[in-house]
Design an enzyme around this catalytic site. Sequence first.
Site, PDB file in Angstrom:
ATOM      1  N   CYS A   1      -5.304  -3.104   2.169  1.00 12.01           N
ATOM      2  CA  CYS A   1      -5.165  -3.193   3.625  1.00 12.01           C
ATOM      3  C   CYS A   1      -6.485  -3.410   4.356  1.00 12.01           C
ATOM      4  CB  CYS A   1      -4.425  -1.962   4.150  1.00 12.01           C
ATOM      5  SG  CYS A   1      -3.620  -2.254   5.761  1.00 12.01           S
TER       6      CYS A   1
ATOM      7  N   GLU B   1       0.836  -1.198   0.000  1.00 12.99           N
ATOM      8  CA  GLU B   1       0.000   0.000   0.000  1.00 12.99           C
ATOM      9  C   GLU B   1       0.877   1.258   0.000  1.00 12.99           C
ATOM     10  OE1 GLU B   1      -3.528   1.886   2.875  1.00 12.99           O
ATOM     11  OE2 GLU B   1      -2.233   0.277   3.616  1.00 12.99           O
TER      12      GLU B   1
ATOM     13  N   LYS C   1      -9.214   2.249  -2.413  1.00  6.93           N
ATOM     14  CA  LYS C   1      -9.499   1.670  -1.104  1.00  6.93           C
ATOM     15  C   LYS C   1     -10.931   1.999  -0.675  1.00  6.93           C
ATOM     16  CE  LYS C   1      -7.182   1.217   3.417  1.00  6.93           C
ATOM     17  NZ  LYS C   1      -5.999   1.638   4.181  1.00  6.93           N
TER      18      LYS C   1
END
Length: 560
Positions: free
Chosen positions: A153, A42, A117
């Site tokens: 994540c 990330e 994300k």
Amino acid sequence: MITLAIAQLNPTVGAIAKNAETILNRVKTAHRQGIDLVLTPELALVGYPPRDLLLNPSFIDLIDQQLQQLAQIIPSDIAVLVGTVTQNSQAAIQGQKNLRNSVALLQNGQIQRYFHKCLLPTYDVFDEDRYFAAADHSDSFTLKNTHIGVTICEDLWNDQAFWGQRHYPVDPLENLVSQGVDLVVNLAASPYSVGKYRLRESLIRHSAERFHLPLIYVNQTGGNDDLIFDGGSFAVDRQGQLVSRSPLFAEDLCYFQYDGEKQDLQLTTIAPEPDSREAELFQALVLGVKDYLHKCGFQKVVIGLSGGIDSSLVAAIAVAALGSENVLGILMPSPYSSDHSITDALALGENLGIQTHTVPITEGMTAYDQMLDSLFHDTPFGIAEENLQSRIRGNILMAIANKFGYLLLTTGNKSEMAVGYCTLYGDMNGGLAAIGDVPKTQVFALCRWLNRDHEIIPANVLSKPPSAELKPDQVDQDSLPPYDILDNILDRLIHQHQSAALIIQAGFDPEMVLNVCRLVKRSEFKRRQAAPALKVTDRAFGTGWRMPIAERSPISMTQN
């Protein structure tokens, strides 16, 4: 068949060109091995966490330019997923944040597409909602007839079956499963705490088994400010069995395969786990110190050696991180220093092979006594005079650090920081608190572990009662509970969020518990002025600790 590579990287925050060069070098190495797809962590291009650098539009422009250049120079017949920051095209229309935490797919000389994300954490050290807009769905791409879902994540940390509750309204993994993906990759920058790699593996293995879907988890490694990233990237098959793991606390390039016929990942190299909690924690602290020094432009450190266990451990960590030639130990005895404090500090220096130098502080104490005599002459010796000794030492250490361009490492542990058993502008002086998140009992455990094969920490350091030696015959237990009891109370109070009443019900002395609670609350102003402390627990006195200083809340840590 698809061949994949996990590039477990240690980026420097803001060093976009350097990070891009590192990514390019790993991609070239993977290309020579015939790899089809390279995965990076990330925000690998930016470094995590970039924090308020993201508020500068020029910085965002540089990220975009560097990503475009990187896409053009990687080999055309390899695909790369790069963690990056992108502009949010919907910001003006929907009133969202201007940026997204994204992953770019680079292939054939171009940026083919972006993935964004979905879940933005705002707990502990995370503050992503400050900068980013959340995507409303997860997405995927196809490579060699394999449908690959992309998550970032936190997107995999909302498994209701694993946690027993849902932390966000949507589950990106469920969304990808409904799209019929064959494989899911997760690009992460997950900060370290002791044993957290096991939690990650348990979560991902559970999700893989639940959805009968192979999962690949890529984590950043290295230290950035107070945060340590442990790496430990891994992959699991459809049954939730581990098929690959990269080492902890090191960069790595790991290769493995996805078999399209079996629709599963094939077993490859699994790096061993640390052989003990102490081995894991020591590696983390060493990496944190090493990266903090080098990424901040320092080469050497100076440490005040008292002959006590805390400074002994910090010196051992510094030597492991930087080499003995880059560590200077300063002894600063006073009239209250015991003979063994000096001999123990010298023995430690010899064991570690570091240079030591002695600067007695008696003359400085006398000078301060004379300067303050007109104000202090009718008052008894007390805390002010004790703290002056610490502040004299702090000034000496800072002078040496300034003179030679060294970084001063503070030596206070978490137990002391919690209850304020430390002196502002004295032993709290320094640029980094190497063990500021390590409780005193764990300090002893680490030192015993260091001595497992031969003596590094002098035996007397481990056996004598801890003492600040600021007055005759002083020991820490004059002011504090025994450390095994204190650390137990602090763990319940700080990590488990127990009230004083609950802690007392567990069998602890009521007066002791209430006093510890008062000390923790009263010492907040000190912690706010402390050097950054390397985070190794799930509740550190750092960026994730947001207690007010001036407060009179009706519900406090001392309430029953």
